[in-house]
Design a protein around this motif. Structure first.
Motif, short mmCIF file in Angstrom:
data_model
loop_
_atom_site.label_atom_id
_atom_site.label_comp_id
_atom_site.label_asym_id
_atom_site.label_seq_id
_atom_site.Cartn_x
_atom_site.Cartn_y
_atom_site.Cartn_z
N TYR A 314 0.80 -1.23 0.00
CA TYR A 314 0.00 0.00 0.00
C TYR A 314 0.83 1.27 0.00
CZ TYR A 314 -3.59 -3.35 1.28
OH TYR A 314 -4.44 -4.42 1.30
N GLU A 338 -8.47 -4.86 6.76
CA GLU A 338 -9.72 -4.23 6.31
C GLU A 338 -9.82 -2.81 6.84
OE1 GLU A 338 -9.63 -7.32 7.27
OE2 GLU A 338 -10.92 -8.54 5.98
N GLN A 342 -10.01 0.57 4.58
CA GLN A 342 -11.15 1.48 4.72
C GLN A 342 -10.69 2.90 5.03
OE1 GLN A 342 -13.89 0.60 7.74
NE2 GLN A 342 -15.63 1.33 6.53
N ASN A 345 -8.99 4.44 1.93
CA ASN A 345 -9.91 4.91 0.89
C ASN A 345 -10.68 6.15 1.33
OD1 ASN A 345 -9.22 3.16 -1.12
ND2 ASN A 345 -10.79 1.66 -0.61
N ASN A 350 -10.03 9.60 -0.76
CA ASN A 350 -11.15 10.53 -1.01
C ASN A 350 -10.90 11.92 -0.46
OD1 ASN A 350 -12.43 8.45 -2.14
ND2 ASN A 350 -14.09 8.29 -0.63
N ARG A 508 -7.17 4.98 -5.17
CA ARG A 508 -8.10 4.12 -4.40
C ARG A 508 -7.68 2.67 -4.46
NH1 ARG A 508 -12.96 5.15 -2.28
NH2 ARG A 508 -13.80 3.03 -2.22
N ILE A 509 -7.84 1.99 -3.34
CA ILE A 509 -7.58 0.54 -3.34
C ILE A 509 -8.92 -0.13 -3.61
CG2 ILE A 509 -6.91 -1.45 -1.95
CD1 ILE A 509 -5.35 0.53 -0.17
N GLU A 510 -8.94 -0.96 -4.62
CA GLU A 510 -10.18 -1.67 -4.90
C GLU A 510 -10.41 -2.69 -3.81
OE1 GLU A 510 -12.37 -0.82 -6.92
OE2 GLU A 510 -11.10 0.75 -7.77
N GLU A 511 -11.55 -2.58 -3.15
CA GLU A 511 -11.78 -3.50 -2.04
C GLU A 511 -11.91 -4.95 -2.50
OE1 GLU A 511 -14.37 -1.69 1.05
OE2 GLU A 511 -13.59 0.13 0.10
N VAL A 512 -12.26 -5.14 -3.81
CA VAL A 512 -12.32 -6.52 -4.30
C VAL A 512 -10.98 -7.22 -4.16
CG1 VAL A 512 -14.22 -6.66 -5.92
CG2 VAL A 512 -12.09 -5.55 -6.61
N ASN A 513 -9.89 -6.44 -4.38
CA ASN A 513 -8.57 -7.07 -4.27
C ASN A 513 -8.41 -7.70 -2.90
OD1 ASN A 513 -8.02 -6.17 -6.70
ND2 ASN A 513 -6.67 -4.48 -6.06
N GLU A 516 -10.51 -10.73 -2.71
CA GLU A 516 -9.90 -11.86 -3.41
C GLU A 516 -8.77 -12.47 -2.61
OE1 GLU A 516 -8.63 -10.45 -7.19
OE2 GLU A 516 -10.70 -10.34 -7.91
#
Ligand code: MSP
Length: 628
Positions: A314, A338, A342, A345, A350, A508-513, A516
């Motif tokens: 990150y 997590e 959060q 982001n 933001n 932004r960090i894609e939370e899907v990553n 996954e």
């Protein structure tokens, strides 16, 4: 302009650095940089604790001499500090000649002054913590601090007359409220000092441990590792070697430590200093612990978080930001990726990143990228300017209180006000109306100036991103060159600079990553798999469970043992057809009661949307055979 001398604990070189070590060092770095921001003259010291049994044992395991082991391990700490952008002014190793000399000299002085005596010693020793305990301290024979086993030791040793300073120390702590902070830690120490204080065993016989600084008055002994280690704090600023330099720094000293090493710092160390006639450090700040799933972190627990993994993933600045932001000084914090994502982001991508992006992009689009020349007085700016003033005051106070978390709270009040300001001013509307040109310029200038202020205020926490913000603003020099007081006169951003919009500073960090990766984390290790005891069983009897259409109650034999299990297979198998059949069961499953019937295991079956079939051995094998 003041002076500020801050230290981290010197870390043991028996193991690799983990997130806990990184936390203290980053906090000390952030505090150092905040003090530099206020214009203070700063000395920031970190280093390594290289003597003692723990390091000796780690070296032996690797078939290396303790020195060779330490030489190698120290590089891991230094390399990590480099990557994490740690701005220490000095790095001390307890094996350096400058340190050994001071330790020897102190030992000799206090020995000559009658502060050290020899006696026979009997006690219980915790090797990993390098601490002696008396029998009554032990909890079930184990170390009261870490719970690990202790060893009983009886031998001649040297003792420092620590007990005689007990009353003095209590009084000192009571009359110096800022000496031990936060208050909770101070109370812990005062509580500890309600028990009689013993003398401190400061030697280890060489026959048992070679790896230490020899006692100058008895060559059969080496110095106890804590007595040696604590002295690092005065070696580095020049105790004995340079009196004036030492005095300059020492009167402004602050030891930042974790709560695990409170007693050594708040009891042993002050009494040692008193014995050599040196004043006490100004402040000892004991912070909380990073926990993982609410338990302590450690290699032996298999849950140590490697700082580099997160910094790699990150970015160093986001990692620094999170550590500072997410732990309230003095309290423990539970680390979770997590929560990291959060916060990243919401706050970095933001609130801060977008603000910069909008500011420079609008300057480029509406004003040809040139910072406008404006008159600072404008009613639309009142709220923003008032917030800037409040933030700057609060930042100053939070730095004095050594609370970087509160600095960030204050800075974020400004970030949020600036975001509100953009929405209220809506420069995209102003740009459409030629009569509103002056207001557009004032608005964009205010945004760019606020970004400049933010870059300066955030430099201590996110140094490289702050420089990137600075670069995108087209500002000259570095945010590091500006002091807190300089920010008080609003409007320091020069007109006519050319902004240089660039990539988002915090994409932004894609939370899907993360999701996954979580899914991948569901992989189990071989040792986890081994926990599962699968065995072959023969079904001796089977019947339906009354009132449950899908359940069968099976009596099974595991060779040496009979069991009963309940299985949801009644729709697929007639009970009679199962008798004599071999199946595979999970033999070490917690028993459960299903529809009033006890089940002592679970059988394995494969199923798809339409069908279900039992997993069975390919050919007959003895009942109870292990499946692996
Ligand atoms: N060598 C001694 C200190 C001597 S100072 C004169 C020592 N070393 S250590 O390697 O064990 O480091 C302990 C310090 O690491 C703690 O005081 C704290 O600063 C940091 N941390 C270790 N684990 C930690 C967490 N889980 N969370 C936060 N900080 C932690 O003790």
């Amino acid at each position: 302009m003041g002076t500020f001398y801050i230290t981290t604990p010197i870390y043991y070189v028996n193991d690799e650095p983990h997130i806990g070590h990184a936390y203290t060092t980053i906090m000390a770095d952030v505090l150092s940089r905040f003090h530099r921001l206020t214009g203070d003259d700063v000395l920031f010291l970190t280093g390594t604790d290289e003597h003692g049994q723990k390091v000796d044992e780690a070296a032996k395991k690797r078939n290396l001499s303790p020195q060779a082991h330490a030489d190698e391990m120290v590089m891991r700490f230094q390399a990590l500090w480099e990557i994490l952008n740690i701005s220490n002014d000095d790095f001390i190793r307890t094996t350096e000649a400058r340190h050994k000399r001071v330790v020897s000299e102190i030992l000799q002085r206090i020995y000559d002054a009658g502060e050290i005596y020899s006696d026979n010693y009997e006690g219980w020793y915790c090797v990993p913590d390098e601490r002696f305990w008396t029998e009554k301290d032990l909890v079930d024979g184990n170390c009261p601090d870490c719970g690990r086993p202790t060893v009983k030791i009886s031998e001649k040793n040297y003792f420092f007359r620590m007990s005689k300073y007990q009353d003095w120390l209590i009084e000192y702590i009571e009359t110096h409220p800022n000496f031990i902070r936060p208050e909770k830690r101070r109370n812990e120490i005062l509580g500890f000092l309600r028990q009689p204080l013993g003398d401190l065993c400061i030697s280890r016989p060489r026959a048992r441990l070679e790896w230490g600084i020899p006692l100058p008055f008895d060559e059969d002994y080496v110095c106890y590792v804590w007595f040696d280690a604590l002295i690092n704090y005065i070696t580095a600023p020049g105790y004995i070697a340079d009196d004036a330099r030492f005095e300059h720094w020492w009167q402004a000293s602050c030891h930042l430590i974790g709560k695990d090493i409170l007693t050594t710092h708040c009891v042993y160390w002050p009494t040692m200093l008193k014995a050599i006639g040196v004043s006490l450090p100004k402040t000892i700040m004991g912070h909380g612990f990073w926990l993982v799933d609410e338990t302590k972190m450690g290699k032996s627990l298999g849950n140590a978080i490697r700082p580099l993994d997160l910094a790699d993933k990150y970015g160093v600045d986001a990692f620094r930001y999170f550590l500072v932001r997410d732990m309230t000084l003095g309290q423990d914090s539970d680390f979770s990726e997590e929560a990291f994502v959060q916060r990243y982001n919401t706050e970095l991508a933001n609130e801060l990143g977008n603000l910069l992006n909008r500011s420079v992009v609008m300057a480029a689009r509406y004003l040809d990228g040139v910072v406008p020349e404006v008159d600072g007085d404008h009613a639309a700016l009142d709220a923003l300017k008032a917030q800037t003033e409040e933030t700057l005051n609060a930042v100053g106070k939070a730095i004095d209180a050594m609370n970087p978390n509160a600095v960030l709270d204050a800075v974020w009040r400004l970030v949020r006000e600036a975001n509100r300001f953009v929405e209220v001013q809506a420069p995209w509307h102003l740009a459409k109306d030629a009569c509103k040109r002056a207001e557009l310029e004032v608005t964009i200038y205010a945004l760019l100036e606020t970004m400049r202020q933010l870059a300066v205020l955030l430099f201590p926490v996110i140094p490289s991103k702050a420089c990137e913000i600075w670069r995108q603003l087209g500002a000259k020099g570095s945010p590091e060159d500006v002091h807190l007081d300089d920010l008080k006169s609003w409007g320091g951003l020069d007109a006519n600079l050319q902004v240089a919009p660039g990539d988002p500073v915090f994409p932004r960090i894609e939370e899907v990553n993360v999701a996954e990766e979580k899914a991948q984390e569901d992989l189990i290790s071989f040792s986890e798999f081994q926990k599962l005891k699968l065995r072959v069983a023969k079904i001796d009897a089977a019947e339906r469970v009354k009132g449950a259409d899908r359940l069968l109650q099976l009596q099974i034999s595991l060779g040496d043992e009979q069991r009963q299990i309940v299985a949801g297979i009644a729709e697929y198998y007639e009970p009679e057809a199962l008798v004599g059949q071999q199946i595979v069961v999970v033999a070490n499953l917690e028993p459960a009661t299903i529809r009033g019937v006890e089940s002592q295991g679970m059988l394995l079956a494969a199923s798809d949307d339409n069908d279900l079939t039992l997993v069975t051995p390919d050919s007959e094998i003895s009942d109870g055979a292990e499946v692996s």
